[in-house]
Design a protein around this motif. Structure first.
Motif, PDB file in Angstrom:
ATOM      1  N   MET A   1     -15.096 -10.141 -22.333  1.00 35.72           N
ATOM      2  CA  MET A   1     -14.537 -11.089 -23.287  1.00 35.72           C
ATOM      3  C   MET A   1     -15.633 -12.008 -23.845  1.00 35.72           C
ATOM      4  SD  MET A   1     -10.899 -11.942 -21.438  1.00 35.72           S
ATOM      5  CE  MET A   1     -10.525 -13.257 -22.559  1.00 35.72           C
ATOM      6  N   GLU A   2     -16.580 -12.394 -22.999  1.00 31.97           N
ATOM      7  CA  GLU A   2     -17.681 -13.241 -23.459  1.00 31.97           C
ATOM      8  C   GLU A   2     -18.519 -12.521 -24.518  1.00 31.97           C
ATOM      9  OE1 GLU A   2     -19.676 -14.240 -19.830  1.00 31.97           O
ATOM     10  OE2 GLU A   2     -18.202 -15.780 -19.303  1.00 31.97           O
ATOM     11  N   ARG A   3     -18.750 -11.234 -24.317  1.00 28.60           N
ATOM     12  CA  ARG A   3     -19.494 -10.455 -25.317  1.00 28.60           C
ATOM     13  C   ARG A   3     -18.731 -10.411 -26.634  1.00 28.60           C
ATOM     14  NH1 ARG A   3     -23.704  -6.811 -24.504  1.00 28.60           N
ATOM     15  NH2 ARG A   3     -24.542  -6.950 -22.424  1.00 28.60           N
ATOM     16  N   LEU A   4     -17.428 -10.224 -26.548  1.00 31.15           N
ATOM     17  CA  LEU A   4     -16.632 -10.113 -27.771  1.00 31.15           C
ATOM     18  C   LEU A   4     -16.484 -11.451 -28.488  1.00 31.15           C
ATOM     19  CD1 LEU A   4     -13.902  -7.501 -26.831  1.00 31.15           C
ATOM     20  CD2 LEU A   4     -15.868  -7.221 -28.346  1.00 31.15           C
ATOM     21  N   VAL A   5     -16.500 -12.547 -27.765  1.00 30.58           N
ATOM     22  CA  VAL A   5     -16.400 -13.868 -28.408  1.00 30.58           C
ATOM     23  C   VAL A   5     -17.540 -14.042 -29.413  1.00 30.58           C
ATOM     24  CG1 VAL A   5     -16.693 -16.348 -27.987  1.00 30.58           C
ATOM     25  CG2 VAL A   5     -15.061 -15.049 -26.635  1.00 30.58           C
ATOM     26  N   ARG A   6     -18.715 -13.532 -29.066  1.00 35.62           N
ATOM     27  CA  ARG A   6     -19.874 -13.631 -29.976  1.00 35.62           C
ATOM     28  C   ARG A   6     -19.655 -12.843 -31.266  1.00 35.62           C
ATOM     29  NH1 ARG A   6     -23.611 -12.416 -25.094  1.00 35.62           N
ATOM     30  NH2 ARG A   6     -23.364 -10.311 -25.880  1.00 35.62           N
ATOM     31  N   GLN A   7     -18.707 -11.918 -31.238  1.00 35.82           N
ATOM     32  CA  GLN A   7     -18.451 -11.057 -32.402  1.00 35.82           C
ATOM     33  C   GLN A   7     -17.137 -11.415 -33.106  1.00 35.82           C
ATOM     34  OE1 GLN A   7     -20.590  -8.927 -33.575  1.00 35.82           O
ATOM     35  NE2 GLN A   7     -22.008  -8.744 -31.877  1.00 35.82           N
ATOM     36  N   LYS A   8     -16.585 -12.599 -32.812  1.00 30.44           N
ATOM     37  CA  LYS A   8     -15.278 -12.966 -33.366  1.00 30.44           C
ATOM     38  C   LYS A   8     -15.246 -12.814 -34.893  1.00 30.44           C
ATOM     39  CE  LYS A   8     -16.326 -17.825 -33.538  1.00 30.44           C
ATOM     40  NZ  LYS A   8     -16.289 -19.038 -32.804  1.00 30.44           N
ATOM     41  N   GLY A   9     -14.118 -12.322 -35.363  1.00 31.03           N
ATOM     42  CA  GLY A   9     -13.921 -12.132 -36.791  1.00 31.03           C
ATOM     43  C   GLY A   9     -14.446 -10.801 -37.315  1.00 31.03           C
ATOM     44  N   ARG A  10     -15.203 -10.088 -36.520  1.00 28.41           N
ATOM     45  CA  ARG A  10     -15.746  -8.801 -36.941  1.00 28.41           C
ATOM     46  C   ARG A  10     -14.668  -7.734 -36.831  1.00 28.41           C
ATOM     47  NH1 ARG A  10     -21.423  -9.285 -36.856  1.00 28.41           N
ATOM     48  NH2 ARG A  10     -21.298  -7.841 -38.594  1.00 28.41           N
ATOM     49  N   VAL A  11     -14.805  -6.690 -37.629  1.00 29.68           N
ATOM     50  CA  VAL A  11     -13.820  -5.601 -37.659  1.00 29.68           C
ATOM     51  C   VAL A  11     -14.535  -4.281 -37.381  1.00 29.68           C
ATOM     52  CG1 VAL A  11     -12.177  -4.327 -39.103  1.00 29.68           C
ATOM     53  CG2 VAL A  11     -12.318  -6.816 -39.271  1.00 29.68           C
ATOM     54  N   ALA A  12     -13.971  -3.521 -36.472  1.00 34.36           N
ATOM     55  CA  ALA A  12     -14.475  -2.172 -36.176  1.00 34.36           C
ATOM     56  C   ALA A  12     -13.359  -1.175 -36.468  1.00 34.36           C
ATOM     57  CB  ALA A  12     -14.908  -2.068 -34.716  1.00 34.36           C
ATOM     58  N   ARG A  13     -13.707  -0.135 -37.196  1.00 38.29           N
ATOM     59  CA  ARG A  13     -12.719   0.902 -37.510  1.00 38.29           C
ATOM     60  C   ARG A  13     -13.099   2.175 -36.762  1.00 38.29           C
ATOM     61  NH1 ARG A  13     -12.359   3.132 -43.314  1.00 38.29           N
ATOM     62  NH2 ARG A  13     -13.617   4.791 -42.446  1.00 38.29           N
ATOM     63  N   VAL A  14     -12.130   2.718 -36.041  1.00 38.43           N
ATOM     64  CA  VAL A  14     -12.313   3.959 -35.300  1.00 38.43           C
ATOM     65  C   VAL A  14     -11.517   5.033 -36.029  1.00 38.43           C
ATOM     66  CG1 VAL A  14     -12.006   5.103 -33.075  1.00 38.43           C
ATOM     67  CG2 VAL A  14     -12.508   2.656 -33.158  1.00 38.43           C
ATOM     68  N   GLN A  15     -12.143   6.202 -36.199  1.00 36.00           N
ATOM     69  CA  GLN A  15     -11.469   7.288 -36.910  1.00 36.00           C
ATOM     70  C   GLN A  15     -11.674   8.605 -36.183  1.00 36.00           C
ATOM     71  OE1 GLN A  15     -12.313   7.540 -41.074  1.00 36.00           O
ATOM     72  NE2 GLN A  15     -11.433   9.570 -41.256  1.00 36.00           N
ATOM     73  N   TRP A  16     -10.599   9.375 -36.103  1.00 36.62           N
ATOM     74  CA  TRP A  16     -10.642  10.756 -35.629  1.00 36.62           C
ATOM     75  C   TRP A  16      -9.714  11.546 -36.534  1.00 36.62           C
ATOM     76  CZ3 TRP A  16      -6.841  13.841 -32.907  1.00 36.62           C
ATOM     77  CH2 TRP A  16      -7.329  15.076 -32.505  1.00 36.62           C
ATOM     78  N   ARG A  17     -10.297  12.510 -37.216  1.00 37.74           N
ATOM     79  CA  ARG A  17      -9.564  13.293 -38.209  1.00 37.74           C
ATOM     80  C   ARG A  17      -8.960  12.347 -39.237  1.00 37.74           C
ATOM     81  NH1 ARG A  17      -6.503  18.454 -36.008  1.00 37.74           N
ATOM     82  NH2 ARG A  17      -8.299  19.614 -35.295  1.00 37.74           N
ATOM     83  N   SER A  18      -7.639  12.403 -39.423  1.00 35.83           N
ATOM     84  CA  SER A  18      -7.000  11.519 -40.394  1.00 35.83           C
ATOM     85  C   SER A  18      -6.433  10.254 -39.735  1.00 35.83           C
ATOM     86  CB  SER A  18      -5.877  12.260 -41.126  1.00 35.83           C
ATOM     87  OG  SER A  18      -4.871  12.639 -40.204  1.00 35.83           O
TER      88      SER A  18
END
Length: 188
Positions: A50-67
């Motif tokens: 959670m501490e690692r992710l707090v540093r990235q707050k507001g960021r968006v990651a998109r994961v895709q597999w096929r459609s």
């Protein structure tokens, strides 16, 4: 002469299931919501995650597999939420292997799937750290429901079954390599 696996029909079956009829949008949304809840449950068991992710707050990651895609936004609390539909991802992760059977086999061997990465390097590094270091403590959650001793016994049996399955998959992969079979085709 290479023999065909008795399970080769599964690959075609899984392909047909995955590429079959499109799921209703409400079902996709519900599955995504449940996935986010599960991921947050696991993250909350690891303060460092959670501490690692707090540093990235507001960021968006998109994961895709096929459609199938799922965009995740990082909250100020260091957890995940579904991103808005029009959110521009800072990081895009695309699972490049399209075969569900190959993905399952890789997972059983303990391998990570092949992924194409585009975007923020630091966010990618933090997500990779999470994948490498955060694990669901199934036994602890099971103990809350059925008690410590039964949960420990069930976990031991499950670990032994998983180990046996990994050995079987590893032996099967080694047999394919020795026989020259690659991707369901024999080498000349």
């Amino acid at each position: 002469m290479a023999t065909q696996s008795p399970f080769s029909f599964l690959n075609g079956l899984l392909e047909r299931v995955v590429t079959g009829p499109q799921l209703p949008s409400w079902l996709v949304h519900e599955v995504q919501q449940r996935t986010v809840l599960f991921l947050n449950h696991v993250l909350m068991q690891e303060k460092a995650a959670m501490e690692r992710l707090v540093r990235q707050k507001g960021r968006v990651a998109r994961v895709q597999w096929r459609s199938y895609t799922m965009a995740l936004a990082i909250t100020p609390a260091g957890l995940l939420d579904l991103a808005e539909a029009d959110a521009v991802p800072d990081l895009q992760l695309e699972v490049t292997d399209t075969s569900p059977l190959a993905l399952a086999q890789a997972a059983l061997r303990g391998d990570k799937p092949a992924i194409r990465i585009e975007g923020d390097v630091q966010l990618a590094a933090d997500i990779n750290w999470l994948v490498d270091n955060v694990q669901w403590d199934i036994e602890e959650d099971l103990a809350r429901v059925i008690g410590d001793a039964p949960a420990h016994t069930v976990s031991q049996v499950a670990r032994k079954a998983a180990q046996t399955l990994r050995q079987f998959v590893g032996a099967r992969a080694a047999d394919k390599t020795r026989s020259g079979e690659i991707g369901g085709r024999n080498l000349p």
